[in-house]
Design an enzyme around this catalytic site. Structure first.
Site, PDB file in Angstrom:
ATOM      1  N   UNK A  46      69.258  61.835 -15.315  1.00  0.00           N
ATOM      2  CA  UNK A  46      69.227  63.244 -14.930  1.00  0.00           C
ATOM      3  C   UNK A  46      67.995  63.962 -15.460  1.00  0.00           C
ATOM      4  N   THR A  47      67.451  63.505 -16.570  1.00  0.00           N
ATOM      5  CA  THR A  47      66.303  64.188 -17.150  1.00  0.00           C
ATOM      6  C   THR A  47      65.072  63.944 -16.300  1.00  0.00           C
ATOM      7  OG1 THR A  47      65.891  62.308 -18.599  1.00  0.00           O
ATOM      8  CG2 THR A  47      67.188  64.112 -19.514  1.00  0.00           C
TER       9      THR A  47
END
EC number: 1.21.4.2
Length: 158
Positions: A46-47
């Site tokens: 997700u980062t």
């Protein structure tokens, strides 16, 4: 790696929402006698660009300064080999995205994925099976091991 090695280490645990959560890794690592200084569960993919969370980078740097890099072991729980490799690279040779506090900072921390033999053999087998056994069946363990080994073999420049 044996339990005696862990007894002298401070553990930083970076679990993965889509892989092995920090709490499961922590339950395992506590059976080795290591002191767990920090444990979290993030979403590795997700980062941005797979970079490690900036707050986690800051926390890891502070813990390395406090306890000494030679006394720290980082345990990962990433679902994917590449994301685990990026996390390992970040805590050894620095943030490859140059986005966080570890950009250009070579901490040289020992870093392993919880499914690697060195960790698995040091953990209580019953706890490992209960906490990680099911996820181990769905992860590409061989790819994760190969990726992690690659980053441990890269020399850290002083």
């Amino acid at each position: 790696m044996n339990k005696e090695v862990f007894a002298t280490k401070t553990a930083i645990i970076l679990g993965d929402r889509d892989g092995i959560p920090g709490q499961a890794i922590e339950a395992c690592i506590k059976t080795t006698g290591a002191h767990v200084a920090f444990s979290t569960t993030e979403c590795f993919v997700u980062t941005s660009a797979g970079a490690m969370d900036l707050e986690n980078q800051k926390r890891i740097k502070a813990l390395a300064d406090e306890f000494g890099a030679e006394n720290i072991i980082v345990i990962l729980g990433g679902a994917e080999a590449e994301a685990s490799g990026l996390a390992c690279e970040t805590v050894t040779t620095g943030d490859p995205t140059f986005a966080g506090p570890l950009a250009g900072v070579q901490l040289g921390l020992s870093c392993y994925h919880v499914v690697e033999d060195a960790i698995k053999e040091a953990v209580d087998p019953a706890v490992y099976e209960e906490q990680i056994g099911m996820m181990e069946m769905v992860l590409d363990v061989d790819a994760i091991k190969a990726e992690m080994q690659q980053y441990r073999e890269e020399p850290v420049e002083a």
